[in-house]
Each structure stands twice: as C-alpha cells, then as structure tokens.
Design a protein around this motif. Sequence first.
Motif, PDB file in Angstrom:
ATOM      1  N   GLY A 198      -8.016  -3.268   9.582  1.00  0.00           N
ATOM      2  CA  GLY A 198      -7.876  -1.976   8.941  1.00  0.00           C
ATOM      3  C   GLY A 198      -8.348  -2.029   7.506  1.00  0.00           C
ATOM      4  O   GLY A 198      -8.674  -3.091   6.953  1.00  0.00           O
ATOM      5  N   VAL A 199      -8.400  -0.854   6.884  1.00  0.00           N
ATOM      6  CA  VAL A 199      -8.801  -0.759   5.479  1.00  0.00           C
ATOM      7  C   VAL A 199      -7.605  -1.129   4.612  1.00  0.00           C
ATOM      8  O   VAL A 199      -6.576  -0.455   4.619  1.00  0.00           O
ATOM      9  N   LYS A 200      -7.721  -2.225   3.877  1.00  0.00           N
ATOM     10  CA  LYS A 200      -6.606  -2.754   3.105  1.00  0.00           C
ATOM     11  C   LYS A 200      -6.980  -2.882   1.633  1.00  0.00           C
ATOM     12  O   LYS A 200      -8.161  -2.985   1.280  1.00  0.00           O
ATOM     13  N   SER A 201      -5.952  -2.908   0.782  1.00  0.00           N
ATOM     14  CA  SER A 201      -6.185  -3.135  -0.641  1.00  0.00           C
ATOM     15  C   SER A 201      -6.437  -4.609  -0.931  1.00  0.00           C
ATOM     16  O   SER A 201      -7.042  -4.960  -1.942  1.00  0.00           O
ATOM     17  N   LEU A 202      -5.953  -5.483  -0.046  1.00  0.00           N
ATOM     18  CA  LEU A 202      -6.144  -6.911  -0.191  1.00  0.00           C
ATOM     19  C   LEU A 202      -6.993  -7.436   0.958  1.00  0.00           C
ATOM     20  O   LEU A 202      -7.097  -6.794   2.004  1.00  0.00           O
ATOM     21  N   TYR A 203      -7.579  -8.598   0.761  1.00  0.00           N
ATOM     22  CA  TYR A 203      -8.326  -9.250   1.826  1.00  0.00           C
ATOM     23  C   TYR A 203      -7.326  -9.896   2.786  1.00  0.00           C
ATOM     24  O   TYR A 203      -6.543 -10.761   2.406  1.00  0.00           O
ATOM     25  N   PHE A 204      -7.329  -9.469   4.045  1.00  0.00           N
ATOM     26  CA  PHE A 204      -6.393  -9.989   5.038  1.00  0.00           C
ATOM     27  C   PHE A 204      -7.086 -11.038   5.891  1.00  0.00           C
ATOM     28  O   PHE A 204      -8.018 -10.733   6.635  1.00  0.00           O
ATOM     29  N   THR A 205      -6.638 -12.293   5.774  1.00  0.00           N
ATOM     30  CA  THR A 205      -7.159 -13.348   6.634  1.00  0.00           C
ATOM     31  C   THR A 205      -6.360 -13.391   7.931  1.00  0.00           C
ATOM     32  O   THR A 205      -5.184 -13.049   7.969  1.00  0.00           O
ATOM     33  N   GLY A 206      -7.011 -13.841   8.986  1.00  0.00           N
ATOM     34  CA  GLY A 206      -6.332 -13.985  10.267  1.00  0.00           C
ATOM     35  C   GLY A 206      -5.499 -15.248  10.313  1.00  0.00           C
ATOM     36  O   GLY A 206      -5.466 -16.042   9.374  1.00  0.00           O
ATOM     37  N   LYS A 212      -6.374   6.309  -2.229  1.00  0.00           N
ATOM     38  CA  LYS A 212      -5.886   4.941  -2.301  1.00  0.00           C
ATOM     39  C   LYS A 212      -5.823   4.499  -3.760  1.00  0.00           C
ATOM     40  O   LYS A 212      -6.695   4.834  -4.554  1.00  0.00           O
ATOM     41  N   THR A 213      -4.769   3.756  -4.104  1.00  0.00           N
ATOM     42  CA  THR A 213      -4.650   3.217  -5.461  1.00  0.00           C
ATOM     43  C   THR A 213      -4.320   1.729  -5.388  1.00  0.00           C
ATOM     44  O   THR A 213      -3.755   1.254  -4.401  1.00  0.00           O
ATOM     45  N   ASP A 214      -4.684   1.024  -6.427  1.00  0.00           N
ATOM     46  CA  ASP A 214      -4.350  -0.395  -6.491  1.00  0.00           C
ATOM     47  C   ASP A 214      -2.838  -0.594  -6.502  1.00  0.00           C
ATOM     48  O   ASP A 214      -2.316  -1.530  -5.874  1.00  0.00           O
ATOM     49  N   PHE A 215      -2.122   0.269  -7.225  1.00  0.00           N
ATOM     50  CA  PHE A 215      -0.660   0.128  -7.254  1.00  0.00           C
ATOM     51  C   PHE A 215      -0.063   0.340  -5.870  1.00  0.00           C
ATOM     52  O   PHE A 215       0.900  -0.334  -5.496  1.00  0.00           O
ATOM     53  N   GLY A 216      -0.628   1.271  -5.111  1.00  0.00           N
ATOM     54  CA  GLY A 216      -0.128   1.492  -3.753  1.00  0.00           C
ATOM     55  C   GLY A 216      -0.260   0.248  -2.904  1.00  0.00           C
ATOM     56  O   GLY A 216       0.657  -0.109  -2.149  1.00  0.00           O
ATOM     57  N   GLY A 217      -1.396  -0.439  -3.008  1.00  0.00           N
ATOM     58  CA  GLY A 217      -1.580  -1.690  -2.281  1.00  0.00           C
ATOM     59  C   GLY A 217      -0.615  -2.763  -2.743  1.00  0.00           C
ATOM     60  O   GLY A 217      -0.070  -3.524  -1.937  1.00  0.00           O
ATOM     61  N   PHE A 218      -0.408  -2.832  -4.052  1.00  0.00           N
ATOM     62  CA  PHE A 218       0.555  -3.783  -4.618  1.00  0.00           C
ATOM     63  C   PHE A 218       1.962  -3.502  -4.104  1.00  0.00           C
ATOM     64  O   PHE A 218       2.675  -4.410  -3.651  1.00  0.00           O
ATOM     65  N   LEU A 219       2.375  -2.239  -4.166  1.00  0.00           N
ATOM     66  CA  LEU A 219       3.717  -1.871  -3.720  1.00  0.00           C
ATOM     67  C   LEU A 219       3.918  -2.175  -2.241  1.00  0.00           C
ATOM     68  O   LEU A 219       4.970  -2.676  -1.832  1.00  0.00           O
ATOM     69  N   ASP A 220       2.903  -1.914  -1.454  1.00  0.00           N
ATOM     70  CA  ASP A 220       2.988  -2.148  -0.011  1.00  0.00           C
ATOM     71  C   ASP A 220       3.241  -3.620   0.303  1.00  0.00           C
ATOM     72  O   ASP A 220       4.123  -3.954   1.101  1.00  0.00           O
ATOM     73  N   ILE A 221       2.472  -4.519  -0.319  1.00  0.00           N
ATOM     74  CA  ILE A 221       2.624  -5.932   0.003  1.00  0.00           C
ATOM     75  C   ILE A 221       3.944  -6.481  -0.523  1.00  0.00           C
ATOM     76  O   ILE A 221       4.593  -7.310   0.119  1.00  0.00           O
ATOM     77  N   VAL A 222       4.401  -6.009  -1.684  1.00  0.00           N
ATOM     78  CA  VAL A 222       5.687  -6.449  -2.226  1.00  0.00           C
ATOM     79  C   VAL A 222       6.826  -6.012  -1.297  1.00  0.00           C
ATOM     80  O   VAL A 222       7.718  -6.806  -0.972  1.00  0.00           O
ATOM     81  N   CYS A 223       6.793  -4.768  -0.858  1.00  0.00           N
ATOM     82  CA  CYS A 223       7.844  -4.271   0.044  1.00  0.00           C
ATOM     83  C   CYS A 223       7.815  -5.017   1.370  1.00  0.00           C
ATOM     84  O   CYS A 223       8.867  -5.301   1.956  1.00  0.00           O
ATOM     85  N   ASP A 224       6.611  -5.341   1.864  1.00  0.00           N
ATOM     86  CA  ASP A 224       6.506  -6.121   3.096  1.00  0.00           C
ATOM     87  C   ASP A 224       7.184  -7.477   2.940  1.00  0.00           C
ATOM     88  O   ASP A 224       7.948  -7.918   3.812  1.00  0.00           O
ATOM     89  N   PHE A 225       6.917  -8.154   1.827  1.00  0.00           N
ATOM     90  CA  PHE A 225       7.495  -9.485   1.633  1.00  0.00           C
ATOM     91  C   PHE A 225       9.012  -9.415   1.494  1.00  0.00           C
ATOM     92  O   PHE A 225       9.725 -10.309   1.962  1.00  0.00           O
ATOM     93  N   ILE A 226       9.510  -8.373   0.843  1.00  0.00           N
ATOM     94  CA  ILE A 226      10.966  -8.210   0.735  1.00  0.00           C
ATOM     95  C   ILE A 226      11.566  -8.034   2.118  1.00  0.00           C
ATOM     96  O   ILE A 226      12.587  -8.667   2.463  1.00  0.00           O
TER      97      ILE A 226
END
Length: 205
Positions: free
Chosen positions: A144-152, A77-91
């Motif tokens: 799940g195991v996430k790079s960011l804190y996911f609130t409900g 796991k990398t911080d950039f991977g978490g960053f890329l994932d959330i950016v792509c999700d928002f797009i």
Amino acid sequence: MLDAGMRKLIDPPLNALGRGIAQSGVTANQVTLAGLVLGLISAGMIAWGHFAWALIPLLASRLLDGLDGAVARATQKTDFGGFLDIVCDFIFYGAVPMAFVWADPGANGAAGAFLLASFYANGASFLGFAILAEKRQMDTRARGVKSLYFTGGILEGTETIAFFVALCLWPGWFAAMAWVFGALCFVTAVSRMVLAAKLFTGHSD
C-alpha cells in the motif's frame, strides 16, 4: 509475509469507506487515535481476563488502522500523520502482550518478556531500514501507499493480528505461542539486517 497479498483484497473497500469518512469531516489523525483508544481498551479487557470480548475492540482497532490511511489518501497525506500512525501501532503491539502478562504474571511473564523483546528488535530493524531507504529515495507500494518504506518479512501486520486473535481465543496457550512467535520475530529482524547489509553497505552520503 501476507501483507502484500492482503492489501490487494482490502484496499478497494477501505478506500471507498475512507472517502465516505473523509466527506463527513473526520480526519485521518482522528481515525488513528480512535484506533489506538480501541486497542488500549482491548488490552485492558485482556488484563482483566475478558479475552473473548477483547476481540471486538481489537478487531475494530485494526479496522481503523487500515482506514486512517484511506482517509488520508482521500484528503491530504502528511508526514505527521505517518508518524502518528506508526507510533500508535507500536503502542498497540506492545500493549497486548503486556496485558496477557498482567492477566497471569506467573504463567506468562517469561514468555511475554521474550515476545516484547522480539517486538523491540523487529521494530528497530524495521524503522532503521525505513530511515536508510528514505535516505536513498527507495520506494515500494507492495504493502500500500505508506509514509514509511515497508520491508517484507516472515511476520508482518497480518500475521501479528492473526496471532493476537489466536491469543484471545486460546489464552491458556499464550506462553507456548509467544515463544514461537517471538522466535519468528527475531528471525524476521535478522533477515531484515541481512538485507540491509546487502543493500546499504558501502553507500553513504
């Protein structure tokens, strides 16, 4: 609201598939970008009026969105991977409503704008909460195991995917569904703000 329960069901098969993908040499970031490409293809098909067919790349995109994390857990796991994932999700989450507006601006324009504004508010509350949670070293693995804190919230990823599927199946009801879903997104954002006020007021480093 449904994400925590869904993670318990989908994580075991996703993790197994993710290990196989990782062994082939495919990286988590490549899976993330492939998911975004499929999501944008789906949005393009929606804009051209091919609503039912758009479900195929849309669902494939969300499968890859789940698999990228599984591949990362099987490798590194990398911080950039978490960053890329959330950016792509928002797009992706912005592209689909925009595509419905492009498909029929007259019928869908106002509702689509309201929906996108609600996504913007919900996203801001989500990311703002995640930043403060990281600052205070909070941790949760309910989703799940996430790079960011996911609130409900009332609406999470599972509900949004189901909403997009419903839009593709009944595109004539886009405006009505968008107004309702957008209103619930604003409720989710407000509830997250209330929670943040309870947790973070009076604590600053």
